[in-house]
Motif scaffolding. Sequence first.
Motif, PDB file in Angstrom:
ATOM      1  N   LEU A  34      64.056  -5.540  59.571  1.00 57.50           N
ATOM      2  CA  LEU A  34      64.393  -6.524  58.526  1.00 57.50           C
ATOM      3  C   LEU A  34      63.133  -6.995  57.810  1.00 57.50           C
ATOM      4  N   PRO A  35      62.835  -6.453  56.626  1.00 51.49           N
ATOM      5  CA  PRO A  35      61.586  -6.823  55.954  1.00 51.49           C
ATOM      6  C   PRO A  35      61.520  -8.287  55.544  1.00 51.49           C
ATOM      7  N   GLN A  36      62.679  -8.963  55.384  1.00 53.40           N
ATOM      8  CA  GLN A  36      62.648 -10.374  54.965  1.00 53.40           C
ATOM      9  C   GLN A  36      62.063 -11.278  56.048  1.00 53.40           C
ATOM     10  N   ALA A  37      62.261 -10.875  57.311  1.00 55.67           N
ATOM     11  CA  ALA A  37      61.867 -11.742  58.420  1.00 55.67           C
ATOM     12  C   ALA A  37      60.392 -11.583  58.721  1.00 55.67           C
ATOM     13  N   ASP A  38      59.815 -12.577  59.416  1.00 53.70           N
ATOM     14  CA  ASP A  38      58.425 -12.448  59.852  1.00 53.70           C
ATOM     15  C   ASP A  38      58.320 -11.412  60.964  1.00 53.70           C
TER      16      ASP A  38
END
Lengths: 262, 262, 262, 250, 250, 250
Positions: free
Chosen positions: F38-42
């Motif tokens: 998930l690229p949105q998450a850190d």
Amino acid sequence: MSEEVTAEILQTHILDLAAEGRRLDGRGPDDYRPVTIDPGFVTTADGSALVNLGQTKVLAGIKLEPGKPFPDTPNAGVLTTNAELIPLSSPTFEPGPPQPGAIEVSRVVDRAIRAAETIDLTKLCVTPGEKTWVCYVDVHVLGHDGNLIDASLLAAVSALSSATVPAKRFEVADADYPLEVLHRPIESTFVRLGDTIVVDPTFDEERAAQGRLTVATDESGRIVAMQKGLVGAFSPDDVKSVVRRAFVHGDRLRAQIRGGRR
Amino acid sequence: MSEEVTAEILQTHILDLAAEGRRLDGRGPDDYRPVTIDPGFVTTADGSALVNLGQTKVLAGIKLEPGKPFPDTPNAGVLTTNAELIPLSSPTFEPGPPQPGAIEVSRVVDRAIRAAETIDLTKLCVTPGEKTWVCYVDVHVLGHDGNLIDASLLAAVSALSSATVPAKRFEVADADYPLEVLHRPIESTFVRLGDTIVVDPTFDEERAAQGRLTVATDESGRIVAMQKGLVGAFSPDDVKSVVRRAFVHGDRLRAQIRGGRR
Amino acid sequence: MSEEVTAEILQTHILDLAAEGRRLDGRGPDDYRPVTIDPGFVTTADGSALVNLGQTKVLAGIKLEPGKPFPDTPNAGVLTTNAELIPLSSPTFEPGPPQPGAIEVSRVVDRAIRAAETIDLTKLCVTPGEKTWVCYVDVHVLGHDGNLIDASLLAAVSALSSATVPAKRFEVADADYPLEVLHRPIESTFVRLGDTIVVDPTFDEERAAQGRLTVATDESGRIVAMQKGLVGAFSPDDVKSVVRRAFVHGDRLRAQIRGGRR
Amino acid sequence: MGSVGAKEVPVLLNADGLRIDGRRLDELRPIQIRAGPLPQADGSAFVEWGQNKVMAAVYGPREVHPRHLQQSTKAVIQCRYNMAAFSVDERKRPGLDRRSQEISKVIAEAFESVVFAEEFPRTSIDVYIEVLQANAGTRCAGLVAASVALADAGIPMVDLLPAVAVGKIDNAIALDLKKEEDNFGQADLPMALVPQSGRLVLLQMEGHMTEPELAQALELGVGGCRVIHEKMKAALRERYSTAPLAAGAA
Amino acid sequence: MGSVGAKEVPVLLNADGLRIDGRRLDELRPIQIRAGPLPQADGSAFVEWGQNKVMAAVYGPREVHPRHLQQSTKAVIQCRYNMAAFSVDERKRPGLDRRSQEISKVIAEAFESVVFAEEFPRTSIDVYIEVLQANAGTRCAGLVAASVALADAGIPMVDLLPAVAVGKIDNAIALDLKKEEDNFGQADLPMALVPQSGRLVLLQMEGHMTEPELAQALELGVGGCRVIHEKMKAALRERYSTAPLAAGAA
Amino acid sequence: MGSVGAKEVPVLLNADGLRIDGRRLDELRPIQIRAGPLPQADGSAFVEWGQNKVMAAVYGPREVHPRHLQQSTKAVIQCRYNMAAFSVDERKRPGLDRRSQEISKVIAEAFESVVFAEEFPRTSIDVYIEVLQANAGTRCAGLVAASVALADAGIPMVDLLPAVAVGKIDNAIALDLKKEEDNFGQADLPMALVPQSGRLVLLQMEGHMTEPELAQALELGVGGCRVIHEKMKAALRERYSTAPLAAGAA
């Protein structure tokens, strides 16, 4: 604070690019991001599909259960659509009761499914006024990079297309059978960036947008739902032009759903 | 802050006036504001009434639906009173779950309706233990200039007096018929301002008040409900004197309800 | 702030004492506080018990009502355990929806009751698939000085042991009869304070603890539930040693329950 | 109050003018008050009154929560009256229903009428009342318990607040109704008295009463409150004599 | 919209091309707008539109509640569209359902598109819409009422926001559907117009329409909005003439 | 755990000592771990474990929400374990039930035992676990996914936290129960291990076990955790080799 400033600079940049017909990720105004569809992703569901739309990732699951029809529609099944914008999917979502954004996605997806007569609700009825199938469409957003409405409807329709009615398990019939899907509505969402109207906005483009317009079409050339969102305005001519473009994207994506995984 | 200061100055002024038997709007201690009653205001309701009490504006609507009696009262209908103090009606109300103030209005109005036997609940019963009419009294406060309890009960009783039982629509009988109203309770609310006790307080008088006392009476000379509210105290003699005055206002307002619109 | 500092000094002191095998209230590491059990404390309940564990005070009440079995267990009664950590019982509890701490107590107590087969759920069933007794175990914490889990299970099992099935009142049978209790699970809770692991922690010891471990045992020498809680860790050898000690406390307390009031 | 459509109505007053539990019309049920049963609380009290069992605790003055309720010139008094699920015949779902919220409101207003709240600006005084076993009159029992708990917590007040309900059964005015009398009686009138001033800070009524009956009920209730006041003071005296180090009440 | 499985579908358009209430396809229902009926509010309006009755009130610019919604560069516009329990045939449970929340959102976004919000940073402009009696088109009636209320409150805006729904009944495009037309029609398309720019700030659609039908619907709707715009201005003129001391609108 | 009153109990262990899916008693189900989906998450991870599918994401250290949970000396670790409505056979109502809230609590406490939270005072580290498809052992699968996600987010920790459940079926201690074994088995004992210290930071048990059985279960579980630990490290190595620019983990 610094986050606010960065966001504002980015928005200005997006608008400047749009004035030249360009976008941050190199797409043209009418380019949709690549879509992959993975039907049957969840085996505990009666139907499911994982959709990737660029870096937007949405999982839809179908559950069918026997229940009671509504008193005012004794011959029809019950269809319930619920979209969850879970905090896992975006730094901007908070835990808690469903936010207006999640409710809007649920309702716009639900309207398209319903108005397009995606499934024949009367076929879900087992005994008029007494017993019917209740069809739950649960949409779980896993990654939010914009355009949740289009991705959610794609996932929902793909999941319905892959669904089985668990008639044996619930002792309603001797065997399970596939859920019949009559129509496949597709929503195409556009945002205004200055004088340009671009399709399939990313998360950053939505934040820079001066109005959003979603058009749902079906395979018979009908518009079945529309939704204007965000702050901003569209002229009647804008609307007509967006509808034209929506039919093109709709037909292309419909072909992909029928074909299953990209 | 400045709002707090203004409020405090106003409260002191109200108390000073009261010490001379005077009020901000020129009324005497026993003057009720003008009341108008508009029955049948809402045609989607089975009964309704819009009440204006000075600048306090309350709309009550009645809905009747078939339902089940409570197990412990199998021969009685069900009556439910709900007052909504919606944020539209006052700068002091916030959206959200019902506040204690709204709950108090609901319950005090409900107690008066019930104790006065305004309607004969046993007549709402269709089949003992099985089926009865459920009567919803929904009170919507549209404008809050004080004394919501009196205005709400006036609206509720007027709405009940104008109500029709939708027996045909719900296929319970061949024709609709008027809801029979046996008694018409009236609540009269008083507040203490120093040594003076005045009737029908405005919003500002309630904020200055050192105790509030509501007395519900019916046409047969009975007290059917009382409620002391706000911070402050009343001696037994205060109570008896307030009750005496409440009967006078009750009889006058009852005559007005019977007469319909002022 | 000053509260935080005081708390930190107290925690250091508790850990220093523990390093010498001592505790703030003079107990040794394996000393349980005195327990009193007062069965039948509440006569409106079908069974009840008030438990004092040092200054921790817990009241459990049992209510039995006819209801429907769950579809997947048509021959079994329904058992529901709910612990309320009401704000009356501690300066640290706030009004509002149940906190994770209250939910953990409810669930750990429920698991022990269920796994130990405290009551035979099939005997609660009246008509398979149709009608069964629903048994509510409501645990009300009145005073919180630590170790709520042990005190709550003690109260719950004692309350169940004193309960009567209200079969006559609900017209299920001609006479009420005692609820049969098959097993009496006991939970023993330990906390790590440095290298020492002490039983039956007080409120202050729980705040200083570096891990909490609860072990439920029954009279037949079985472990029926465990729960590690709080921040901290236990080695497998720690766990085995704690289990050994839990059996000793369990047997002693079980004897006390059977004997009723201390 | 006269449950409409209920099954049968018992006789509440016999030929000798005695009530179903043998009491006279002006007689209270037995009351026991214990101050200080909960050491965690700043103040607490347990009241057994007839078949009612009620626990009260007071915390504060302390930080206001939620913050926006804070008042710059005085303490806010927050009250939570709650019934345990098993405190009534029919199990009550846990949580505050509308009745509990209304009672919480009128009790809070009663205490605000006697506590010297302006001595503690920007703080909260939290009053918790838990009904463990209910048999009519729980709001009065809760008020009495909470009033003793406030004193036990050392909160300065004009006076203690005795409370009692007066009712009407078989057309007679009676003190301190028990459950059957409340269920099948004709009126119920709970009140709380400031003994010093003779004024009422809580007063509710439901049912049917004439003006003369009301006058009689007020007199009977005020008399009952004065008896209860003595019991409250005795409970606090006993608390101080057995716990000499506790903070003193006003 | 075409209730699936419902009992019977009535004829919505007769041989003369007239609708069930005798209107032509391009005819509005009667509309009455009154500005300022609620003196407590900063601005208010009451709209009777066919058998709809809708009240709107505006409070603000004022402090933002809850605080964390505050924006440093402009006012936030919060909208609450609510239906009274008795406003529909089948009683509605009090409180905001999902439909009401969606409508509140699109109406708020419509107003954000025309209000000069940057003039009031760190404040809230609260728009409340109460549907008292509903007969299709309540979101448009609510929008019209709220727009007049905003003007009555003196909030500076680009323009008033007239709104109307266009629908499709018996395959014909029709202006301003009433309840039976909405229930048994084939499409419903509510819109709100900025008269100055000719652009739409609210647009929704549900049902079935072809592209030519949509073009026709947009034209019919824009025309309807322009008629309603005149009525809105008239209502505000009447308000100022009868209440000369009220704060002026933009 | 041994559903009382359920219909029929299957045989869980055959004559050859093999389980219904052919596994030996000490055998894990197949596990696949992917870091960073998930690229949105850190930080994020996706775990397929037998027929479980679990996604985890980590956000933070970031501002604490709600504010009053902020701690002045360390980061708070907030965990939300949630099951999708369609992840189980019987549709689950959306939202956190009591089971999910308890699991969220014990998982948060497990991570608080290994994260160097004092390095990030006044912040929150938010751990989200979504069960997409469930087949027993989801809390362990969620813990493993979340632990890899924390490492992917670069949060400094004592060690990764492998986790596994041990159970008892047909009187034998077995590693890593699947659904039918969990439903009809005699005990279930999930645990999470700090490989470095050999200590457990999560431990729960339900069912029936003797002391010798417990000793055997702990040994089997610790061994299983060590196998899973290797797979977790491999997943992170693969992540770094394919995404060289991502922030490094402890």
